[in-house]
Structures are given as structure tokens and as C-alpha cells.
Design a protein around this motif. Structure first.
Motif, PDB file in Angstrom:
ATOM      1  N   ARG A 180       0.800  -1.221   0.000  1.00 51.52           N
ATOM      2  CA  ARG A 180       0.000   0.000   0.000  1.00 51.52           C
ATOM      3  C   ARG A 180       0.837   1.276   0.000  1.00 51.52           C
ATOM      4  NH1 ARG A 180      -2.409  -4.249   1.453  1.00 51.52           N
ATOM      5  NH2 ARG A 180      -4.657  -4.504   1.251  1.00 51.52           N
ATOM      6  N   ALA A 209       3.209   3.582  -2.193  1.00 48.97           N
ATOM      7  CA  ALA A 209       3.479   3.814  -3.617  1.00 48.97           C
ATOM      8  C   ALA A 209       4.920   4.249  -3.839  1.00 48.97           C
ATOM      9  CB  ALA A 209       2.538   4.884  -4.161  1.00 48.97           C
ATOM     10  N   ASP A 222      -3.618   2.070 -13.603  1.00 47.33           N
ATOM     11  CA  ASP A 222      -4.804   2.172 -12.754  1.00 47.33           C
ATOM     12  C   ASP A 222      -4.482   1.995 -11.281  1.00 47.33           C
ATOM     13  OD1 ASP A 222      -6.378   2.573 -14.981  1.00 47.33           O
ATOM     14  OD2 ASP A 222      -6.910   0.456 -15.187  1.00 47.33           O
ATOM     15  N   HIS A 223      -3.318   1.414 -10.994  1.00 42.70           N
ATOM     16  CA  HIS A 223      -2.891   1.177  -9.613  1.00 42.70           C
ATOM     17  C   HIS A 223      -1.527   1.816  -9.407  1.00 42.70           C
ATOM     18  CE1 HIS A 223      -6.123  -1.756  -9.180  1.00 42.70           C
ATOM     19  NE2 HIS A 223      -5.736  -2.267 -10.326  1.00 42.70           N
ATOM     20  N   ALA A 224      -1.231   2.113  -8.164  1.00 45.38           N
ATOM     21  CA  ALA A 224       0.121   2.571  -7.823  1.00 45.38           C
ATOM     22  C   ALA A 224       1.083   1.404  -8.000  1.00 45.38           C
ATOM     23  CB  ALA A 224       0.157   3.061  -6.381  1.00 45.38           C
ATOM     24  N   SER A 261       3.620  -0.387  -6.208  1.00 39.47           N
ATOM     25  CA  SER A 261       3.897  -0.425  -4.776  1.00 39.47           C
ATOM     26  C   SER A 261       5.332  -0.840  -4.465  1.00 39.47           C
ATOM     27  CB  SER A 261       2.927  -1.390  -4.087  1.00 39.47           C
ATOM     28  OG  SER A 261       3.235  -2.730  -4.434  1.00 39.47           O
ATOM     29  N   PRO A 283       1.699  -2.227 -12.912  1.00 38.11           N
ATOM     30  CA  PRO A 283       1.151  -1.973 -11.586  1.00 38.11           C
ATOM     31  C   PRO A 283      -0.087  -2.838 -11.340  1.00 38.11           C
ATOM     32  CG  PRO A 283       1.654   0.091 -12.678  1.00 38.11           C
ATOM     33  CD  PRO A 283       1.784  -1.002 -13.713  1.00 38.11           C
ATOM     34  N   MET A 284      -0.198  -3.325 -10.108  1.00 34.92           N
ATOM     35  CA  MET A 284      -1.310  -4.224  -9.780  1.00 34.92           C
ATOM     36  C   MET A 284      -2.007  -3.767  -8.501  1.00 34.92           C
ATOM     37  SD  MET A 284       0.850  -7.542  -8.352  1.00 34.92           S
ATOM     38  CE  MET A 284       1.904  -7.648  -9.771  1.00 34.92           C
ATOM     39  N   ALA A 285      -3.167  -4.317  -8.284  1.00 38.19           N
ATOM     40  CA  ALA A 285      -3.933  -4.009  -7.078  1.00 38.19           C
ATOM     41  C   ALA A 285      -3.118  -4.381  -5.837  1.00 38.19           C
ATOM     42  CB  ALA A 285      -5.249  -4.776  -7.087  1.00 38.19           C
ATOM     43  N   ALA A 286      -3.304  -3.624  -4.778  1.00 38.95           N
ATOM     44  CA  ALA A 286      -2.547  -3.837  -3.542  1.00 38.95           C
ATOM     45  C   ALA A 286      -2.696  -5.267  -3.031  1.00 38.95           C
ATOM     46  CB  ALA A 286      -2.991  -2.841  -2.476  1.00 38.95           C
TER      47      ALA A 286
END
Length: 193
Positions: free
Chosen positions: A28, A30, A39-41, A43, A166-169
Motif C-alpha cells: 500500500r 506507492a 490504474d494502480h500505484a 507499490s 502496476p497491480m492491485a494492492a
């Protein structure tokens, strides 16, 4: 921490460190202060996975312990966040001292040396710099010329060898935990009996 642990930043105890908290936090935080495409940070958890992948590709005979220390190279950031290098330089020694204490607590919690050797630290830093080059050019809007100036030109590693999207957390968290547990099993299997 979500695990219920309370971590003293000035005197962190290895007993208060949990891998689930590390994975959750790093997934979570970045990189590049969130100034990346997608679309996602991107991480810190993803960054750690990329750095460990580069490390393995460039050091195929590396031990599971060295790979685990590489995967955890930014673990203190689960507590203190990811500061850009110019700001770390302004903050100075106090930040580095806290980071070193957290690194030692994390490493000791998982049966690793408190800090990497100078040689291992240099190897990890090289992998980290290669990752930064590709992150800069693929995600953070740097031109290749600009990235070469800051990070040098990677040798022997190409963009298509690395998981840079980048992927979802929650996905980054899962992949980080999966890799940590795989390395932990490998370390246990290779430990002298």
C-alpha cells in the motif's frame, strides 16, 4: 499494526514484526510518490519483487538467504513509508538510524543477519538501480536518456524479463507473501541439520 502488534520505532523488537504486516504495508506504499502510469500505484511490494527477480537473474547461484534479504531490502518502509532519495538526503542521519534499527528487527525476526554484508548490500543496490531504471522509463515518465543519466544503462536485463505492470494492492501483497514463504522454505531445507 493490523496484526495487533505495537512496534516501537525508536527501539523496534523483532518479536513485534510480522510478515503479514510487512506485506500489507508495502503493498500500500506507492513508489515514486504515486506519480506513475496505470490504474494502480506501483507499490514497494512490487518493487521488492522486481529487485529480487533482477538479483536472481544476475546472481543465479545466490542463496535463499541472500534472496530473502533482497526481497526485504525495503521492509522498513512498511512502517516509515517510501521517501524519495533527495528528501532522505535532506532529512539526514536520523532517518537512516531509524531505518537501520527497523532493518535489524525485521531481519532478526526471520533468522537473517541484522544487516547485509557490504558485498551483498552492493549487489542488492545494483539490482535496485536496474529496477529504478525500468520503473522510471516504463512508469514514471522518464525518457531513456534521462534514466540513463540517473541510473545508468542496465546490462543483461531487459524490460520483458520483469513484471512491471502496476497491480492491485491485494495482489501485490499476495505475491510478496508467496515469494517470502517460498524463500523461507528454501532456507529451511538448506539449513544444516
Amino acid at each position: 499494526m493490523l496484526s495487533g502488534r505495537r512496534l516501537d520505532l525508536l527501539d523496534p523488537s523483532p518479536l513485534d514484526v510480522e510478515i503479514t504486516d510487512i506485506a500489507h504495508g508495502l503493498a500500500r506504499v506507492a513508489r515514486w510518490n504515486g506519480q506513475t502510469r496505470g490504474d494502480h500505484a506501483f507499490s514497494v511490494a512490487q518493487h521488492c519483487l522486481v529487485v529480487e527477480e533482477i538479483f536472481r537473474l544476475t546472481h543465479p547461484s545466490a542463496s535463499a538467504t541472500d534472496c530473502a534479504m533482497t526481497l526485504l531490502h525495503d521492509a522498513p518502509e512498511y512502517v516509515i513509508g517510501d521517501m524519495i532519495s533527495p528528501f532522505k538526503a535532506v532529512v539526514g542521519g536520523g532517518y537512516k538510524a531509524v531505518e537501520k534499527r527497523l532493518e535489524a528487527a525485521v531481519h532478526l525476526r526471520f533468522g537473517l543477519p541484522p544487516h547485509p554484508s557490504r558485498e551483498l548490500k552492493t549487489r542488492i543496490k545494483k539490482a535496485d538501480t536496474v529496477a529504478a531504471y525500468f520503473e522510471a522509463t516504463e512508469l514514471a515518465g522518464f525518457s531513456h536518456e534521462e534514466a540513463r543519466k540517473f541510473f545508468g544503462l542496465p546490462r543483461g536485463i531487459t524490460r520483458d524479463m520483469l513484471p512491471m505492470a502496476p497491480m492491485a494492492a491485494i495482489e501485490a501483497q499476495r505475491l510478496f507473501l508467496d515469494r517470502f514463504h517460498a524463500l523461507d522454505r528454501a532456507r529451511q531445507e538448506s539449513a544444516p541439520t
